[in-house]
Design a protein around this motif. Sequence first.
Motif, PDB file in Angstrom:
ATOM      1  N   ALA A 168       0.836  -1.203   0.000  1.00 49.31           N
ATOM      2  CA  ALA A 168       0.000   0.000   0.000  1.00 49.31           C
ATOM      3  C   ALA A 168       0.872   1.254   0.000  1.00 49.31           C
ATOM      4  O   ALA A 168       0.571   2.242  -0.677  1.00 49.31           O
ATOM      5  N   GLY A 169       1.969   1.209   0.759  1.00 49.80           N
ATOM      6  CA  GLY A 169       2.877   2.348   0.795  1.00 49.80           C
ATOM      7  C   GLY A 169       3.566   2.559  -0.534  1.00 49.80           C
ATOM      8  O   GLY A 169       3.746   3.696  -0.992  1.00 49.80           O
ATOM      9  N   MET A 170       3.958   1.474  -1.173  1.00 45.31           N
ATOM     10  CA  MET A 170       4.610   1.572  -2.471  1.00 45.31           C
ATOM     11  C   MET A 170       3.643   2.122  -3.519  1.00 45.31           C
ATOM     12  O   MET A 170       4.025   2.921  -4.374  1.00 45.31           O
ATOM     13  N   GLN A 171       2.375   1.710  -3.461  1.00 52.75           N
ATOM     14  CA  GLN A 171       1.368   2.227  -4.391  1.00 52.75           C
ATOM     15  C   GLN A 171       1.205   3.736  -4.221  1.00 52.75           C
ATOM     16  O   GLN A 171       1.168   4.482  -5.211  1.00 52.75           O
ATOM     17  N   SER A 172       1.102   4.184  -2.976  1.00 46.72           N
ATOM     18  CA  SER A 172       0.938   5.609  -2.706  1.00 46.72           C
ATOM     19  C   SER A 172       2.120   6.406  -3.232  1.00 46.72           C
ATOM     20  O   SER A 172       1.958   7.494  -3.799  1.00 46.72           O
ATOM     21  N   PHE A 173       3.317   5.862  -3.077  1.00 48.33           N
ATOM     22  CA  PHE A 173       4.508   6.562  -3.549  1.00 48.33           C
ATOM     23  C   PHE A 173       4.572   6.573  -5.071  1.00 48.33           C
ATOM     24  O   PHE A 173       4.827   7.607  -5.691  1.00 48.33           O
ATOM     25  N   ALA A 174       4.357   5.413  -5.696  1.00 45.03           N
ATOM     26  CA  ALA A 174       4.495   5.300  -7.152  1.00 45.03           C
ATOM     27  C   ALA A 174       3.450   6.121  -7.894  1.00 45.03           C
ATOM     28  O   ALA A 174       3.710   6.644  -8.977  1.00 45.03           O
ATOM     29  N   GLU A 175       2.251   6.273  -7.294  1.00 44.30           N
ATOM     30  CA  GLU A 175       1.180   6.993  -7.978  1.00 44.30           C
ATOM     31  C   GLU A 175       1.224   8.496  -7.719  1.00 44.30           C
ATOM     32  O   GLU A 175       1.043   9.286  -8.645  1.00 44.30           O
ATOM     33  N   VAL A 176       1.453   8.906  -6.481  1.00 44.92           N
ATOM     34  CA  VAL A 176       1.394  10.343  -6.163  1.00 44.92           C
ATOM     35  C   VAL A 176       2.628  10.867  -5.424  1.00 44.92           C
ATOM     36  O   VAL A 176       2.670  12.041  -5.063  1.00 44.92           O
ATOM     37  N   GLY A 177       3.616  10.021  -5.186  1.00 44.92           N
ATOM     38  CA  GLY A 177       4.863  10.485  -4.593  1.00 44.92           C
ATOM     39  C   GLY A 177       4.853  10.684  -3.093  1.00 44.92           C
ATOM     40  O   GLY A 177       5.769  11.305  -2.541  1.00 44.92           O
ATOM     41  N   LEU A 178       3.836  10.159  -2.396  1.00 47.60           N
ATOM     42  CA  LEU A 178       3.757  10.318  -0.939  1.00 47.60           C
ATOM     43  C   LEU A 178       4.561   9.230  -0.239  1.00 47.60           C
ATOM     44  O   LEU A 178       4.521   8.064  -0.629  1.00 47.60           O
ATOM     45  N   THR A 179       5.260   9.592   0.838  1.00 44.66           N
ATOM     46  CA  THR A 179       6.093   8.641   1.569  1.00 44.66           C
ATOM     47  C   THR A 179       5.518   8.238   2.918  1.00 44.66           C
ATOM     48  O   THR A 179       6.109   7.417   3.614  1.00 44.66           O
ATOM     49  N   VAL A 180       4.360   8.818   3.295  1.00 46.01           N
ATOM     50  CA  VAL A 180       3.827   8.592   4.642  1.00 46.01           C
ATOM     51  C   VAL A 180       3.624   7.110   4.922  1.00 46.01           C
ATOM     52  O   VAL A 180       4.074   6.584   5.961  1.00 46.01           O
ATOM     53  N   GLU A 181       2.943   6.401   4.023  1.00 44.71           N
ATOM     54  CA  GLU A 181       2.663   4.983   4.253  1.00 44.71           C
ATOM     55  C   GLU A 181       3.930   4.149   4.207  1.00 44.71           C
ATOM     56  O   GLU A 181       4.088   3.188   4.975  1.00 44.71           O
TER      57      GLU A 181
END
Length: 334
Positions: free
Chosen positions: A95-108
């Motif tokens: 889930a964290g990797m998806q968030s980063f790859a799609e919108v660049g967020l590192t929180v997860e």
Amino acid sequence: MMSSGILVPGWLQQLLVLLLRFTLSCSTTVNLTNGTECTARGPASYILVFTGHWSPQTFPKQYPLFRPPAQWSKLMAVTHNEQYRLWQEGTLASAGMQSFAEVGLTVELVKEAKEARKRRVVGSMYRTAGILSGIGHSSTELLLTPRSPLLSLIVKVIPSPDWFVGVDSLNLCEGGQWKQEVTIDLHPFDAGTDSGFTFSSPNFPSIPPENITMITSQKPNHPANSFYYPRLTELPPLATIWLKRQARSPVRQQNRVSNHILPDVTKPQRFSETPLDCEVSMWSSWGLCHGPCSRGGLRHRTRYIHLKPANSGTQCPELEEQEECTPHNCLTYQ
């Protein structure tokens, strides 16, 4: 149990079985470590430099010029052992990797790494600032320990559906020795969570999600793909990382490194220009005839340019075609 006609006592049979199980257990333990056990006496400090090579000369197809222009997200790096994976080709993205790859967020991703740190499989996390162009570099200093000798990192390609470059479980310790210097070319990966084909594709979730895969010059094998270059056997490197061991302990989260210690890889690189062939649409339907059907009448059809050629690529063919009208195809303008 009988062996060569000799009767083996029951207690000895049980002992042999226990020894066999112990041997298999030891073998399994060795395989799980994948040779990543580090026996170095102490930690190692490294300078990490990320350099983007994403230019309109090397990657001319659909090169993003605005809204937003080609650029790189912040870099996230994690030191760890073999029991942790930030990402892995051929597996589903977290889930964290998806968030980063799609919108660049590192929180997860940070949350996931912190949970792994509680299990003592992650050492430290590092982040650098993003790069506001396709060509440029960012840097930081790392501290690796024998307990966490592996390095994984990711940087998002901006703009893109879910594309990134990165390193998975790079081992910087060989036996009892830390590596002195490492340079690795980076190529794009698809996180498998969005089905867009181009840099500027709208959000189109992959249902169900697909595994993380490398993007190549011919995979996905579709002309609409932004990295589709069928004339190339492989894509030029989209980016590079350079690691150099230092004699001193690093300054935590230091993102600026003196220019005199930066390698040549941070300077503008001159890669061969990638030829981009012209792409045109299918022919339109034939128009009506102009003039008499039986003598001198002509009809026309047209096509248009999908993609203009670049870097000495194949030029565009004719965009208009005409032929003489014949009785069986003759419909004239009134």
